[in-house]
Write a protein that holds these residues in place. Sequence first.
Motif, PDB file in Angstrom:
ATOM      1  N   LEU A  63       8.860   9.368 -13.363  1.00  0.00           N
ATOM      2  CA  LEU A  63      10.010   8.745 -13.883  1.00  0.00           C
ATOM      3  C   LEU A  63      10.832   7.823 -12.954  1.00  0.00           C
ATOM      4  CD1 LEU A  63      11.691  12.015 -15.355  1.00  0.00           C
ATOM      5  CD2 LEU A  63      10.350  10.182 -16.657  1.00  0.00           C
ATOM      6  N   TRP A  64      10.085   7.115 -11.952  1.00  0.00           N
ATOM      7  CA  TRP A  64      10.341   6.159 -10.996  1.00  0.00           C
ATOM      8  C   TRP A  64       9.578   5.103 -10.962  1.00  0.00           C
ATOM      9  CZ3 TRP A  64      15.196   6.571  -8.522  1.00  0.00           C
ATOM     10  CH2 TRP A  64      15.830   7.645  -8.410  1.00  0.00           C
ATOM     11  N   LEU A  65      10.189   3.984 -10.833  1.00  0.00           N
ATOM     12  CA  LEU A  65       9.457   2.768 -10.875  1.00  0.00           C
ATOM     13  C   LEU A  65       9.722   2.063  -9.338  1.00  0.00           C
ATOM     14  CD1 LEU A  65       7.779   0.225 -11.694  1.00  0.00           C
ATOM     15  CD2 LEU A  65       9.954  -0.933 -12.569  1.00  0.00           C
ATOM     16  N   ILE A  66       8.514   2.119  -8.546  1.00  0.00           N
ATOM     17  CA  ILE A  66       8.758   1.856  -7.064  1.00  0.00           C
ATOM     18  C   ILE A  66       8.414   0.337  -6.733  1.00  0.00           C
ATOM     19  CG2 ILE A  66       8.147   2.405  -4.914  1.00  0.00           C
ATOM     20  CD1 ILE A  66       9.492   4.788  -6.499  1.00  0.00           C
ATOM     21  N   MET A  67       9.221  -0.222  -6.008  1.00  0.00           N
ATOM     22  CA  MET A  67       8.744  -1.876  -5.455  1.00  0.00           C
ATOM     23  C   MET A  67       9.301  -2.045  -4.082  1.00  0.00           C
ATOM     24  SD  MET A  67      11.499  -3.716  -7.678  1.00  0.00           S
ATOM     25  CE  MET A  67      11.680  -2.563  -8.908  1.00  0.00           C
ATOM     26  N   TRP A  68       8.463  -2.827  -3.613  1.00  0.00           N
ATOM     27  CA  TRP A  68       8.810  -3.514  -2.216  1.00  0.00           C
ATOM     28  C   TRP A  68       9.457  -4.821  -2.627  1.00  0.00           C
ATOM     29  CZ3 TRP A  68       9.668  -3.446   2.794  1.00  0.00           C
ATOM     30  CH2 TRP A  68       9.486  -4.405   3.625  1.00  0.00           C
ATOM     31  N   ALA A  95       0.829  -1.246   0.220  1.00  0.00           N
ATOM     32  CA  ALA A  95       0.127   0.065  -0.061  1.00  0.00           C
ATOM     33  C   ALA A  95       1.043   1.488  -0.076  1.00  0.00           C
ATOM     34  CB  ALA A  95      -0.936  -0.173   1.262  1.00  0.00           C
ATOM     35  N   GLN A  96       1.787   1.288   0.726  1.00  0.00           N
ATOM     36  CA  GLN A  96       2.878   2.482   0.654  1.00  0.00           C
ATOM     37  C   GLN A  96       3.599   2.609  -0.554  1.00  0.00           C
ATOM     38  OE1 GLN A  96       5.394   1.904   4.269  1.00  0.00           O
ATOM     39  NE2 GLN A  96       3.733   2.318   5.493  1.00  0.00           N
ATOM     40  N   VAL A  97       3.904   1.521  -1.136  1.00  0.00           N
ATOM     41  CA  VAL A  97       4.403   1.495  -2.571  1.00  0.00           C
ATOM     42  C   VAL A  97       3.287   2.092  -3.587  1.00  0.00           C
ATOM     43  CG1 VAL A  97       5.353   0.024  -4.455  1.00  0.00           C
ATOM     44  CG2 VAL A  97       6.263  -0.277  -2.024  1.00  0.00           C
ATOM     45  N   GLU A  98       2.179   1.849  -3.448  1.00  0.00           N
ATOM     46  CA  GLU A  98       1.312   2.237  -4.549  1.00  0.00           C
ATOM     47  C   GLU A  98       1.043   3.750  -4.251  1.00  0.00           C
ATOM     48  OE1 GLU A  98      -2.257   0.032  -4.073  1.00  0.00           O
ATOM     49  OE2 GLU A  98      -1.396  -1.945  -4.616  1.00  0.00           O
ATOM     50  N   ALA A  99       1.100   4.175  -2.920  1.00  0.00           N
ATOM     51  CA  ALA A  99       0.916   5.473  -2.687  1.00  0.00           C
ATOM     52  C   ALA A  99       2.048   6.302  -3.205  1.00  0.00           C
ATOM     53  CB  ALA A  99       0.595   5.675  -1.328  1.00  0.00           C
ATOM     54  N   LEU A 100       3.539   5.896  -2.787  1.00  0.00           N
ATOM     55  CA  LEU A 100       4.439   6.575  -3.406  1.00  0.00           C
ATOM     56  C   LEU A 100       4.530   6.578  -4.960  1.00  0.00           C
ATOM     57  CD1 LEU A 100       6.881   8.207  -2.480  1.00  0.00           C
ATOM     58  CD2 LEU A 100       8.128   5.849  -2.266  1.00  0.00           C
ATOM     59  N   THR A 120      23.838   6.245 -16.906  1.00  0.00           N
ATOM     60  CA  THR A 120      23.796   4.884 -16.277  1.00  0.00           C
ATOM     61  C   THR A 120      22.695   4.371 -15.733  1.00  0.00           C
ATOM     62  OG1 THR A 120      24.724   5.535 -14.115  1.00  0.00           O
ATOM     63  CG2 THR A 120      26.347   4.964 -15.605  1.00  0.00           C
ATOM     64  N   GLY A 121      22.244   3.103 -15.066  1.00  0.00           N
ATOM     65  CA  GLY A 121      21.161   3.141 -14.453  1.00  0.00           C
ATOM     66  C   GLY A 121      21.081   3.751 -13.007  1.00  0.00           C
ATOM     67  N   VAL A 122      20.242   4.069 -12.534  1.00  0.00           N
ATOM     68  CA  VAL A 122      20.198   4.544 -11.072  1.00  0.00           C
ATOM     69  C   VAL A 122      18.885   3.746 -10.397  1.00  0.00           C
ATOM     70  CG1 VAL A 122      19.546   6.474  -9.635  1.00  0.00           C
ATOM     71  CG2 VAL A 122      20.561   6.874 -11.891  1.00  0.00           C
ATOM     72  N   ILE A 123      19.560   3.106  -9.349  1.00  0.00           N
ATOM     73  CA  ILE A 123      18.503   2.440  -8.169  1.00  0.00           C
ATOM     74  C   ILE A 123      19.099   2.514  -7.066  1.00  0.00           C
ATOM     75  CG2 ILE A 123      17.939  -0.099  -7.726  1.00  0.00           C
ATOM     76  CD1 ILE A 123      19.047  -1.153 -10.354  1.00  0.00           C
ATOM     77  N   VAL A 124      18.006   2.947  -6.326  1.00  0.00           N
ATOM     78  CA  VAL A 124      18.278   3.323  -4.895  1.00  0.00           C
ATOM     79  C   VAL A 124      17.377   2.507  -3.782  1.00  0.00           C
ATOM     80  CG1 VAL A 124      18.860   5.614  -5.323  1.00  0.00           C
ATOM     81  CG2 VAL A 124      16.423   5.090  -5.206  1.00  0.00           C
ATOM     82  N   ASP A 125      17.875   2.118  -2.871  1.00  0.00           N
ATOM     83  CA  ASP A 125      17.073   1.012  -1.825  1.00  0.00           C
ATOM     84  C   ASP A 125      17.183   2.058  -0.667  1.00  0.00           C
ATOM     85  OD1 ASP A 125      16.832  -1.116  -3.527  1.00  0.00           O
ATOM     86  OD2 ASP A 125      19.097  -1.337  -3.200  1.00  0.00           O
ATOM     87  N   ALA A 126      16.146   1.589   0.364  1.00  0.00           N
ATOM     88  CA  ALA A 126      15.757   2.218   1.608  1.00  0.00           C
ATOM     89  C   ALA A 126      15.050   1.130   2.550  1.00  0.00           C
ATOM     90  CB  ALA A 126      15.406   3.678   1.576  1.00  0.00           C
ATOM     91  N   ILE A 133      13.705   2.476  -9.323  1.00  0.00           N
ATOM     92  CA  ILE A 133      14.390   2.554 -10.584  1.00  0.00           C
ATOM     93  C   ILE A 133      14.287   3.631 -11.280  1.00  0.00           C
ATOM     94  CG2 ILE A 133      15.082   1.191 -12.522  1.00  0.00           C
ATOM     95  CD1 ILE A 133      14.324  -1.421 -11.022  1.00  0.00           C
ATOM     96  N   TYR A 134      15.178   4.463 -11.513  1.00  0.00           N
ATOM     97  CA  TYR A 134      14.953   5.648 -12.344  1.00  0.00           C
ATOM     98  C   TYR A 134      14.574   5.305 -13.887  1.00  0.00           C
ATOM     99  CZ  TYR A 134      15.436  10.509 -14.276  1.00  0.00           C
ATOM    100  OH  TYR A 134      15.348  11.648 -14.579  1.00  0.00           O
TER     101      TYR A 134
END
Length: 90
Positions: free
Chosen positions: A22-27, A11-16, A44-50, A37-38
């Motif tokens: 320009l971002w693909l959000i996933m859990w 649910a938080q992913v869907e809200a974000l 270059t590819g941009v992937i961030v995690d948190a 993923i940008y």
Amino acid sequence: MSPTPCDDARAQVEALQRQTRLWLIMWRPYQRTYSAIYAGDAPTGVIVDADTPDELRQAMATAVFDLWQTSPLRPQSGRAPVRLDEVCQT
């Protein structure tokens, strides 16, 4: 049936995802982290995690700012083309 931690994370992913462009959000349930993923133009590819959606939002804003700073198309004025809070609307 009560919601599981994964249901809450989805649910938080869907809200974000609705708040960003320009971002693909996933859990990622196995790692129990949020990833983005940008999907914009980047050398270059941009992937961030948190660990939390708020941390992910901040990591995404930082990544966009870093891309802008290193862009050869960066305007000489030194001003970011978009405000960082517009990249990740809250």
